[in-house]
Design a protein around this motif. Structure first.
Motif, PDB file in Angstrom:
ATOM      1  N   TYR A  11      10.663  -1.106  -2.426  1.00 31.04           N
ATOM      2  CA  TYR A  11       9.279  -1.555  -2.461  1.00 31.04           C
ATOM      3  C   TYR A  11       8.279  -0.422  -2.261  1.00 31.04           C
ATOM      4  CZ  TYR A  11      11.535  -6.091  -1.967  1.00 31.04           C
ATOM      5  OH  TYR A  11      12.321  -7.190  -2.156  1.00 31.04           O
ATOM      6  N   GLU A  12       8.780   0.774  -1.941  1.00 29.27           N
ATOM      7  CA  GLU A  12       7.864   1.882  -1.676  1.00 29.27           C
ATOM      8  C   GLU A  12       7.162   2.359  -2.944  1.00 29.27           C
ATOM      9  OE1 GLU A  12      10.258   4.789   0.234  1.00 29.27           O
ATOM     10  OE2 GLU A  12      10.142   3.837   2.208  1.00 29.27           O
ATOM     11  N   ASN A  13       7.845   2.278  -4.064  1.00 27.72           N
ATOM     12  CA  ASN A  13       7.238   2.665  -5.336  1.00 27.72           C
ATOM     13  C   ASN A  13       7.629   1.629  -6.378  1.00 27.72           C
ATOM     14  OD1 ASN A  13       5.899   4.076  -7.286  1.00 27.72           O
ATOM     15  ND2 ASN A  13       7.320   5.796  -7.356  1.00 27.72           N
ATOM     16  N   ALA A  14       7.228   0.391  -6.082  1.00 28.36           N
ATOM     17  CA  ALA A  14       7.655  -0.743  -6.911  1.00 28.36           C
ATOM     18  C   ALA A  14       7.105  -0.673  -8.328  1.00 28.36           C
ATOM     19  CB  ALA A  14       7.240  -2.054  -6.248  1.00 28.36           C
ATOM     20  N   SER A  15       6.062   0.123  -8.548  1.00 28.48           N
ATOM     21  CA  SER A  15       5.485   0.220  -9.885  1.00 28.48           C
ATOM     22  C   SER A  15       6.314   1.091 -10.824  1.00 28.48           C
ATOM     23  CB  SER A  15       4.060   0.785  -9.796  1.00 28.48           C
ATOM     24  OG  SER A  15       4.077   2.073  -9.188  1.00 28.48           O
TER      25      SER A  15
ATOM     26  N   ILE B 176      14.778   9.292  13.766  1.00 31.42           N
ATOM     27  CA  ILE B 176      13.457   8.693  13.537  1.00 31.42           C
ATOM     28  C   ILE B 176      13.631   7.533  12.561  1.00 31.42           C
ATOM     29  CG2 ILE B 176      11.128   9.061  12.643  1.00 31.42           C
ATOM     30  CD1 ILE B 176      11.288  11.934  13.503  1.00 31.42           C
ATOM     31  N   LEU B 177      13.437   6.325  13.045  1.00 31.52           N
ATOM     32  CA  LEU B 177      13.614   5.137  12.217  1.00 31.52           C
ATOM     33  C   LEU B 177      12.347   4.767  11.455  1.00 31.52           C
ATOM     34  CD1 LEU B 177      15.744   2.879  14.602  1.00 31.52           C
ATOM     35  CD2 LEU B 177      16.523   4.405  12.779  1.00 31.52           C
ATOM     36  N   SER B 178      11.223   5.380  11.820  1.00 36.21           N
ATOM     37  CA  SER B 178       9.972   5.114  11.109  1.00 36.21           C
ATOM     38  C   SER B 178       9.990   5.780   9.740  1.00 36.21           C
ATOM     39  CB  SER B 178       8.784   5.633  11.926  1.00 36.21           C
ATOM     40  OG  SER B 178       8.802   5.129  13.244  1.00 36.21           O
ATOM     41  N   GLU B 179       9.197   5.253   8.832  1.00 37.22           N
ATOM     42  CA  GLU B 179       9.059   5.856   7.498  1.00 37.22           C
ATOM     43  C   GLU B 179       7.991   6.946   7.580  1.00 37.22           C
ATOM     44  OE1 GLU B 179       8.959   3.059   4.173  1.00 37.22           O
ATOM     45  OE2 GLU B 179       9.412   1.464   5.609  1.00 37.22           O
ATOM     46  N   VAL B 180       8.441   8.167   7.812  1.00 30.71           N
ATOM     47  CA  VAL B 180       7.536   9.281   8.073  1.00 30.71           C
ATOM     48  C   VAL B 180       6.597   9.533   6.897  1.00 30.71           C
ATOM     49  CG1 VAL B 180       7.439  11.766   8.500  1.00 30.71           C
ATOM     50  CG2 VAL B 180       9.116  10.353   9.709  1.00 30.71           C
ATOM     51  N   ASP B 181       7.085   9.400   5.691  1.00 31.26           N
ATOM     52  CA  ASP B 181       6.286   9.740   4.513  1.00 31.26           C
ATOM     53  C   ASP B 181       5.556   8.540   3.912  1.00 31.26           C
ATOM     54  OD1 ASP B 181       8.489   8.421   3.631  1.00 31.26           O
ATOM     55  OD2 ASP B 181       9.129   9.938   2.182  1.00 31.26           O
ATOM     56  N   ALA B 182       5.529   7.418   4.623  1.00 29.34           N
ATOM     57  CA  ALA B 182       4.917   6.203   4.060  1.00 29.34           C
ATOM     58  C   ALA B 182       3.438   6.408   3.751  1.00 29.34           C
ATOM     59  CB  ALA B 182       5.098   5.035   5.016  1.00 29.34           C
ATOM     60  N   ALA B 183       2.695   7.027   4.668  1.00 30.51           N
ATOM     61  CA  ALA B 183       1.264   7.240   4.450  1.00 30.51           C
ATOM     62  C   ALA B 183       1.028   8.204   3.289  1.00 30.51           C
ATOM     63  CB  ALA B 183       0.609   7.765   5.719  1.00 30.51           C
ATOM     64  N   LEU B 184       1.873   9.227   3.176  1.00 30.72           N
ATOM     65  CA  LEU B 184       1.745  10.169   2.055  1.00 30.72           C
ATOM     66  C   LEU B 184       1.981   9.461   0.719  1.00 30.72           C
ATOM     67  CD1 LEU B 184       3.622  13.300   3.480  1.00 30.72           C
ATOM     68  CD2 LEU B 184       1.166  13.064   3.110  1.00 30.72           C
ATOM     69  N   LYS B 185       2.982   8.592   0.704  1.00 33.31           N
ATOM     70  CA  LYS B 185       3.253   7.848  -0.528  1.00 33.31           C
ATOM     71  C   LYS B 185       2.117   6.876  -0.834  1.00 33.31           C
ATOM     72  CE  LYS B 185       8.310   8.042  -0.279  1.00 33.31           C
ATOM     73  NZ  LYS B 185       9.557   7.278  -0.070  1.00 33.31           N
ATOM     74  N   GLY B 186       1.579   6.260   0.215  1.00 34.09           N
ATOM     75  CA  GLY B 186       0.489   5.317   0.002  1.00 34.09           C
ATOM     76  C   GLY B 186      -0.737   5.964  -0.623  1.00 34.09           C
ATOM     77  N   LYS B 187      -0.974   7.226  -0.309  1.00 38.62           N
ATOM     78  CA  LYS B 187      -2.104   7.974  -0.872  1.00 38.62           C
ATOM     79  C   LYS B 187      -1.691   8.803  -2.082  1.00 38.62           C
ATOM     80  CE  LYS B 187      -5.300   6.800   2.128  1.00 38.62           C
ATOM     81  NZ  LYS B 187      -6.558   6.120   1.744  1.00 38.62           N
TER      82      LYS B 187
ATOM     83  N   LEU C  89      -2.304   9.331   8.048  1.00 38.59           N
ATOM     84  CA  LEU C  89      -2.054  10.320   6.996  1.00 38.59           C
ATOM     85  C   LEU C  89      -1.857  11.713   7.595  1.00 38.59           C
ATOM     86  CD1 LEU C  89      -1.780  10.768   3.981  1.00 38.59           C
ATOM     87  CD2 LEU C  89      -4.259  11.116   3.855  1.00 38.59           C
ATOM     88  N   ILE C  90      -2.673  12.072   8.578  1.00 37.10           N
ATOM     89  CA  ILE C  90      -2.514  13.377   9.239  1.00 37.10           C
ATOM     90  C   ILE C  90      -1.175  13.438   9.958  1.00 37.10           C
ATOM     91  CG2 ILE C  90      -3.403  14.839  11.100  1.00 37.10           C
ATOM     92  CD1 ILE C  90      -6.214  13.951  10.343  1.00 37.10           C
ATOM     93  N   ASN C  91      -0.835  12.366  10.679  1.00 35.87           N
ATOM     94  CA  ASN C  91       0.453  12.335  11.376  1.00 35.87           C
ATOM     95  C   ASN C  91       1.614  12.473  10.404  1.00 35.87           C
ATOM     96  OD1 ASN C  91      -0.873  11.972  13.800  1.00 35.87           O
ATOM     97  ND2 ASN C  91      -0.572   9.751  13.857  1.00 35.87           N
ATOM     98  N   SER C  92       1.518  11.777   9.284  1.00 36.29           N
ATOM     99  CA  SER C  92       2.581  11.829   8.278  1.00 36.29           C
ATOM    100  C   SER C  92       2.679  13.220   7.673  1.00 36.29           C
ATOM    101  CB  SER C  92       2.299  10.786   7.186  1.00 36.29           C
ATOM    102  OG  SER C  92       3.288  10.808   6.189  1.00 36.29           O
ATOM    103  N   LEU C  93       1.554  13.823   7.336  1.00 36.22           N
ATOM    104  CA  LEU C  93       1.540  15.160   6.729  1.00 36.22           C
ATOM    105  C   LEU C  93       2.166  16.188   7.665  1.00 36.22           C
ATOM    106  CD1 LEU C  93       0.577  17.140   4.489  1.00 36.22           C
ATOM    107  CD2 LEU C  93      -1.580  17.328   5.777  1.00 36.22           C
ATOM    108  N   VAL C  94       1.796  16.146   8.937  1.00 30.70           N
ATOM    109  CA  VAL C  94       2.286  17.136   9.899  1.00 30.70           C
ATOM    110  C   VAL C  94       3.787  17.010  10.102  1.00 30.70           C
ATOM    111  CG1 VAL C  94       2.224  17.792  12.340  1.00 30.70           C
ATOM    112  CG2 VAL C  94       0.084  17.438  11.087  1.00 30.70           C
ATOM    113  N   LEU C  95       4.257  15.803  10.396  1.00 35.93           N
ATOM    114  CA  LEU C  95       5.683  15.647  10.685  1.00 35.93           C
ATOM    115  C   LEU C  95       6.528  15.862   9.429  1.00 35.93           C
ATOM    116  CD1 LEU C  95       7.976  15.078  12.565  1.00 35.93           C
ATOM    117  CD2 LEU C  95       7.555  12.622  12.338  1.00 35.93           C
TER     118      LEU C  95
END
Length: 853
Positions: free
Chosen positions: A147-151, A636-647, A692-698
């Motif tokens: 579902y991250e890039n469903a298009s 890390i169980l979180s999706e670290v790059d989710a915000a980057l993908k969203g933008k 987005l900043i948190n995602s970019l940094v990590l």
């Protein structure tokens, strides 16, 4: 269970009682160990861990440490003769597979290349000690990626192929996938293209999916689900007609809608095509059915508006659709149940016979009658409870003499539900959990309607009592089966998510007590390994999102203050009893905690695995480079790059890091991309996108660490350093503060992330020729240390190195002596860290080498 004399501690009598009960209810052992731990923490004075003169690390050496043989073996090993893998090892190897897959998808690779990568997945699983556990873990990653890039059709096809490969080595994954679809967010559940893909590849249990979706339509009241079902069947008629027969309940539900007056003719045509495929060969277009049906739905008046598509609407038709005399009949049945319960030692035979009678008379078939039956019972029980409180309060002379309401009817209703689920006919045990979901959905709708009608005057006591009864009783069903317990617990988790404070603020205190109850949260965190963790994480995010605007704006009125204290106690208990949970989801929590909530964030970042012993920062000449944990990557169980993908920034970041072109235009455009629109900025209280900043940094740091682990030199890794340095220099004061906080969020227990980001923080301080940057770095570190304990280990290590290593010239900075009180503050903190006098450079253990800058 004694339904009349429930323990008095499960009532809600104001904010104070709610919060005071919180910690004791969370403790899974049932004692006060966790509460004592929480109370033992200081609340009013500066408490710093006191490290000694032990010197820290050299930056150059620390980078080299990340390329050690131990790390190479752990991350890059491709030894196919290895006899067994743990689930975590499997996830690490699967991460490498996904990176290959992303590259192929980005380059529009052919099927053969993609299939070659897909074939690596079953090989990984077959080498695992616990194949099922590994298969479920990897499947969950692939399911999320769907579902991250469903298009992107290629992206979806690749992940579906991975799920098929997993299914071929673990048939049980189909049941898990079905459960994930059924209990996922509405946006995922109602994604037609992916659902069809899952059906075509036989990745869904259609029998279970069919029953769930038929109920999810809610008789047409759930508009989004109804539109989705129509569109799904239209597509399946033309693309996969052979499976239509397995969706008979869903077809019947739509046929019932089509038979009502005013329903669109195109819907009836669709039903005719499905039921008479020979005589009806023409298909229907989406617009023919969908648009007409949408127009009709827009005209319907809904009595209870909700804030999310996942909520079930309560319409006037819903209340008025009960046949004449139905309520009286239900009341009579309830009276009969009361008489059974009043018998001395009400035996199981009488209870089971009563349940069988309900089943035989059609009240438990799972249709609209079942829905109305439980709704009426709940309304009768709640009305009895509230009226008893009104009578007792009106009869007394003062509030001190007031008596608690009568929970007799609520307790009887709770016991009836428990008995129905306990004595449900064995041959229909598969429907038991479905019936529980139906009861929970009815309860949610009733609470939502009550809250809509009464607003802030909502009385949460009867509902709180009901849920406590269920938590104590229902979680004991099938105690020997983890799977059954897990499904019961997730049913509660989904219910609490639907009742979250953002949607029903008046239910907030009862909600927090329920979520943190000893019969719920600890069990969900321990049952079936870590499968319950995402549910607890979602509930904590619900709570933090509700608190965020109050905490950000420092609007802590008395109610919010109590809720905030209760939240801190929950986090402290998790820190004590389930630290790995906070460790693994720290990234997600930091995204929703305001930057001003330093102590709350410190509690989360101070967590470390229970099997680890933290080195004492006061140890003389502590050799951090030699710590075995310092080369290990944290989970890390979180999706670290989710915000980057969203933008849509992830590909740009990857290209920049891989190209190593220092004259790239990426950096010059980066600052603007981090900004929010004016409307978003007003809502968020900041001009920058913090996630987005948190995602970019990590994400950037993780990529840099992987390059180092692959054996690349520091010169090859300079692109990431260039990005960090650019952001520290070019961002304004607000943006730089958020950027430095994102780095400080990774200064946790010993691991290679802590090692790397400590280096980054010290590197930025050393390299900067702007005093404002050095001052802000000092602020970010210091403000996390002057609050009450606990303090993250990596934060202490970094700050001690900064103030004690003369290389940084910390004590020569002008901002240290800008005011007498500031100077005294720094001296006090430095004294707590082992003295003001900097150590000899020769004593420094190698955190910063002479040629590292």
């Amino acid at each position: 269970m004694d339904m009349v004399s429930r323990p008095s501690d499960i009532s809600v009598d104001g904010f104070e009682s709610s919060v005071s009960l919180l910690s004791s209810q969370v403790d899974p052992a049932g004692d006060s160990a966790s509460l004592q731990f929480a109370k033992s923490l200081p609340t009013s004075e500066l408490n710093l861990v006191e490290p000694s003169d032990g010197a820290m690390k050299e930056i150059g050496t620390s980078l080299q440490t990340l390329t050690s043989a131990a790390t190479m073996e752990r991350v890059g090993g491709n030894n196919i003769t290895q006899p067994s893998l743990s689930t975590r090892d499997a996830l690490d190897k699967y991460q490498i597979v996904t990176q290959k897959m992303e590259e192929l998808v980005a380059n529009n690779a052919g099927d053969d290349e993609i299939q070659a990568v897909v074939s690596e997945v079953p090989e990984i699983i077959l080498r695992c000690i616990s194949r099922d556990e590994a298969a479920f873990a990897v499947a969950q990653k692939a399911f999320k990626a769907l579902y991250e890039n469903a298009s992107s059709n290629l992206h979806v096809s690749a992940n579906l192929a991975i799920l098929v490969a997993i299914r071929d080595v673990c048939k049980r994954v189909v049941k898990e996938l079905t459960s994930w679809v059924i209990y996922s967010e509405e946006e995922r559940k109602l994604n037609k293209d992916i659902t069809i893909g899952l059906i075509q590849r036989e990745l869904l249990s259609l029998a279970e999916y069919n029953v769930h979706m038929a109920k999810h339509l809610d008789g047409g009241r759930n508009k989004s689900a109804t539109d989705f079902a129509i569109s799904l069947l239209q597509s399946l008629v033309t693309e996969e007609s052979s499976v239509i027969s397995e969706l008979h309940s869903l077809v019947d539900a739509l046929a019932k809608l089509a038979s009502k007056s005013g329903s669109p003719e195109s819907l009836q045509q669709l039903i005719d095509i499905i039921r008479n495929p020979v005589t009806n060969s023409a298909g229907l277009s989406d617009s023919a059915t969908g648009n007409e049906y949408n127009d009709r739905q827009k005209d319907e008046k809904v009595a209870c508006n909700t804030t999310s598509n996942t909520d079930v609407n309560t319409s006037l038709d819903y209340v008025e659709s009960d046949p004449a005399g139905f309520r009286d009949r239900v009341s009579t049945l309830f009276e009969s149940w009361y008489q059974i319960c009043e018998l001395p030692g009400a035996n199981e035979t009488a209870c089971s016979q009563y349940v069988l009678h309900l089943h035989q008379t059609g009240f438990l078939k799972g249709d609209d009658t079942t829905e109305s039956f439980f709704r009426t019972l709940l309304e009768i029980s709640v009305a009895h409870c509230i009226s008893s409180e009104d009578i007792s309060s009106g009869a007394v002379q003062s509030p001190q003499q007031a008596q608690s309401p009568s929970f007799l009817a609520i307790d009887m209703y709770a016991k009836l539900v428990f008995s129905i689920l306990k004595y449900f006919p064995e041959q229909e045990s598969s429907s038991k959990l479905f019936l529980l979901s139906e009861i929970m959905a009815v309860t949610v709708r009733c609470i939502q309607k009550d809250a809509e009608d009464k607003k802030t005057s909502l009385n949460p006591k009867p509902y709180f009592r009901l849920f406590i009864n269920w938590l104590l009783d229902l979680c004991s069903l099938d105690p020997g089966t983890d799977g059954a317990n897990f499904q019961v617990l997730t049913a509660f988790a989904n219910t609490f998510h639907a009742l979250q404070p953002l949607k029903i603020p008046a239910f907030s205190f009862a909600w927090l007590e329920l979520v943190s109850h000893r019969s719920f949260m600890p069990k969900l965190l321990t049952v079936n390994g870590q499968k319950g963790w995402p549910y607890v994480q979602r509930l904590l995010v619900d709570l933090l999102q509700f608190l965020e605007p109050f905490l950000r704006n420092a609007e802590l009125g008395v109610p919010v203050h109590f809720l905030y204290k209760g939240t801190l106690r929950v986090l402290l208990v998790l820190l004590h009893d389930f630290p790995e949970f906070l460790c693994d989801y720290h990234f997600t929590f930091c995204d929703v905690i305001p930057s001003s909530c330093i102590q709350m964030r410190n509690i989360i970042l101070s967590s470390f695995p229970r099997n680890m012993r933290l080195p004492d920062p006061s140890t003389p000449n502590l050799k951090i480079d030699l710590l075995p944990e310092i080369v290990e990557a944290p989970c890390i169980l979180s999706e670290v790059d989710a915000a980057l993908k969203g933008k849509q920034m992830k590909n740009d970041v990857d290209e920049y890091l891989m190209s190593r072109q220092q004259n790239s235009t990426f950096l010059s455009e980066l600052k603007q991309k981090l900004l929010l629109s004016s409307s978003e900025a007003t809502s968020a209280g900041t001009r920058y996108s913090v996630p987005l900043i948190n995602s970019l940094v990590l994400y950037t740091g993780m990529q840099a660490i992987q390059q180092l682990q692959a054996g690349e030199t520091q010169a090859q890794n300079v692109v990431a350093l260039q990005m960090f340095k650019y952001l520290s220099m070019e961002l304004d004061t607000e943006g730089r503060y958020l950027f430095l906080n994102a780095i400080a969020n990774q200064l946790r227990y010993p691991n290679n992330h802590t090692h790397y980001f400590s280096f980054i923080m010290l590197y930025l301080f050393f390299e900067s020729d702007q005093e404002i940057i050095q001052e802000q770095i000092t602020r970010v570190l210091l403000e996390r240390l002057i609050v009450n304990r606990p303090h993250p280990w990596g934060l202490l290590i970094t700050f001690i190195e900064l103030i004690k290593n003369p290389r940084y010239g910390f004590w020569k900075q002008a901002f240290i002596r800008c005011a007498p009180e500031i100077e005294k503050l720094f001296e006090s903190v430095a004294r707590s860290c082992g003295g003001l006098k900097p150590v000899d450079e020769g004593m420094v253990s190698g955190w910063v080498s002479d040629n590292s800058h």
